[in-house]
Design an enzyme around this catalytic site. Sequence first.
Site, short mmCIF file in Angstrom:
data_model
loop_
_atom_site.label_atom_id
_atom_site.label_comp_id
_atom_site.label_asym_id
_atom_site.label_seq_id
_atom_site.Cartn_x
_atom_site.Cartn_y
_atom_site.Cartn_z
CG LEU A 100 -1.94 1.16 1.28
CD1 LEU A 100 -2.85 1.17 0.05
CD2 LEU A 100 -2.78 1.06 2.56
CD GLU A 157 6.68 -1.40 -2.49
OE1 GLU A 157 7.86 -1.74 -2.27
OE2 GLU A 157 5.81 -2.21 -2.89
CG ASP A 176 10.96 -11.39 -0.89
OD1 ASP A 176 10.75 -10.53 -1.75
OD2 ASP A 176 11.93 -11.37 -0.11
#
Length: 477
Positions: A196, A198, A264
């Site tokens: 969020l 970014e 990741d």
Amino acid sequence: MKVTLPEFERAGVMVVGDVMLDRYWYGPSSRISPEAPVPVVKVNTIEERPGGAANVAMNIASLGANARLVGLTGIDDAARALSKSLADVNVKCDFVSVPTHPTITKLRVLSRNQQLIRLDFEEGFEGVDPQPLHERINQALSSIGALVLSDYAKGALASVQQMIQLARKAGVPVLIDPKGTDFERYRGATLLTPNLSEFEAVVGKCKTEEEIVERGMKLIADYELSALLVTRSEQGMSLLQPGKAPLHMPTQAQEVYDVTGAGDTVIGVLAATLAAGNSLEEACFFANAAAGVVVGKLGTSTVSPIELENAVRGRADTGFGVMTEEELKLAVVAARKRGEKVVMTNGVFDILHAGHVSYLANARKLGDRLIVAVNSDASTKRLKGDSRPVNPLEQRMIVLGALEAVDWVVSFEEDTPQRLIAGILPDLLVKGGDYKPEEIAGSKEVWANGGEVLVLNFEDGCSTTNIIKKIQQDKKG
């Protein structure tokens, strides 16, 4: 119904990006150095873990998928340590060695569960010839089902646009965990997975879910993306796709200890699930479940198939998700003990559209818990004809279970859910359309038990049949 995990063993995924080695030095600290006002740590444990793009590859391999990792390293002990650690977990490495640069390494010194200092050993790989990376991607495209580009702004993805074009030309989906605010460089990607913070750094602060959807759809159009997945921490994640209703999935985390590496895990599970042949909606469902597992662990971690299956099926233990009829009855009993009002509806829900999402959200507002009963494939075929369903039962249930408005999803084999409703006896039975309440299957049983029956309107212009007709017309055209 048992939720089946994707066939990860047949999934091939290549990860290209910024690889790094995370080193950890642990030890007690009981005094201050006489040389400077800093603590003295007596190191008694040293750990080395693959980080960055390497952690994404580990997450893919931990599921049993075939993971290949490409990145830039130096010719040093860190590169050798990375190669060994990754080989031990069945990640196939194909590093490009750059003699003039060190392998990116981050050394952390910790004492009493506190990080005292981090030392970074890196020069960045900007300006390094990207051609060897392109060659490795080209060689792998025929044998992989997804390409992940893991960007930590260290230089390995300086030519990211060329990498995207190589994969798209070969018909391989490209998933990118973006870095920074220049999303132009990711133009044409299949899926971006910003968190969020970014996302808002690019589109501006979003005060409501509607703003996230509106600005996300504009971002998709501006950069010619196929989809956007915004991970929203404790608020779960939101999948946006052109021409489809937004899919908001609540978090499945029970306890949060450490969010390190959760991104990741999300992109790794997404890629492995897509490469196994599953839909994007299903991939998000499994990625959301995996994220709920990994944030409950300390440090960068991976998720095993057993943990993932337990996370998906384990929702039954906490009162949520895809269930068997027997599990649902127990969950309803528990809900009633808590004084919760149980709402129930049913349908085929073959191709989920905005009308379905709006209807289910409105139904959920009428109580505390919403049950969605879904026609089995055989039941759907008898009801809708031999060409239906388009999506099999398991996929339909998984997508419904990922909706924020839906608490429980269960299937039934009969032409109507009357028997199932009679066994559950919801406080409120809801049906969409132009039915009369007395025509709704199960209404008599619900009324006899003191419950209510209500008809809700569907959103105008939304129809699975019309969607199918439009697809058929577009193909003819």
